[in-house]
Design an enzyme around this catalytic site. Sequence first.
Site: not given
Length: 339
Positions: A148-150
Amino acid sequence: MIRAGIVGISGYSGFTALDLLLKHPNIIVKYVSANNTTGKVCDIWPKLSGRTNLFCEIFDLNKAIELCDVIFLAVPHTTSMKIVPDLLKAKIIVIDLSGDYRLSTSSAYEKWYGVPHVDAKNLKKAVYGLPEIYRERIKKSKFISNPGCYPTAALLALAPISSIFTELIDSIIIDAKSGVSGAGKKASVALNFSETNENFKAYKVLNHQHNPEINQYLSKFANKNMSVDFVPHLLPCTRGILETIYVRLNSKLSLNTLHKIYKRFYKTEAFVRIADIGQQPELKNVTGTNYCDIGLSVSKDKGLVVITSVIDNLIKGASGQAIQNMNIVCGFNETLGLL
């Protein structure tokens, strides 16, 4: 040439993957599809006019298998797990950008994504696609679960300190901010221009689906159970993630020592840049790139480490990292199509 396909071309991650792959010297994109969008790609995304004659159609499994060697799944969560088993059976290289295979158990997936996992048997086959940490495993796999991005920004920021100074860590708080494109393209009142412009707010406080993903892999780095307090925020900008991470220590650690460890840890990594002491990374220096920039600070009493980490959520946080993973799987130079 490797034949590539993208499922989910109408979303931001799908578009970004295509934009990057069209520049890749060893890839030819043969197939694109979307769930509810059909037509010429250059009509869907005018920015690509003159660069491709591809036509977007409703997903056809047999056609995708016939035309592709590698398929990028840039689809909403809960969709990939219905497609992946057939693609793997056909020996297609799969790079999944959704969250369907990031968590290690079906019970954790159901808790955080709200639906039962329908392909639990392949959860253990998926290799987590964080190249800077799992490169050797990625090389040997044909099924990559893109982070995921985070978590990408958080895990790259925390990997050195959590693996080397594990016993010094008392607590970790992650204050994360993302541009609006991180929420996807689906229409929502909360994401309208008039709602986000000149505004700034927290959301899913201590309850975001990326929290267990961060905890899961941070625990692997530390070789012990680790848990963070994670609070995401919505920035009034289109793209980019900036995370300010507070690591409370039970023993003193100097900035010089920490900085040397980080520089050494990422010395050979093409896409991680450690800021000089006294400097802090900024969104504008990573947007449009596959870089993760990291800055370090330590309190005067040497008991608190503050790490800042910035990425482009659509590139290093999604499609760029997916292509980085594809390069590794296919034996290409890792930076192809990304620099």
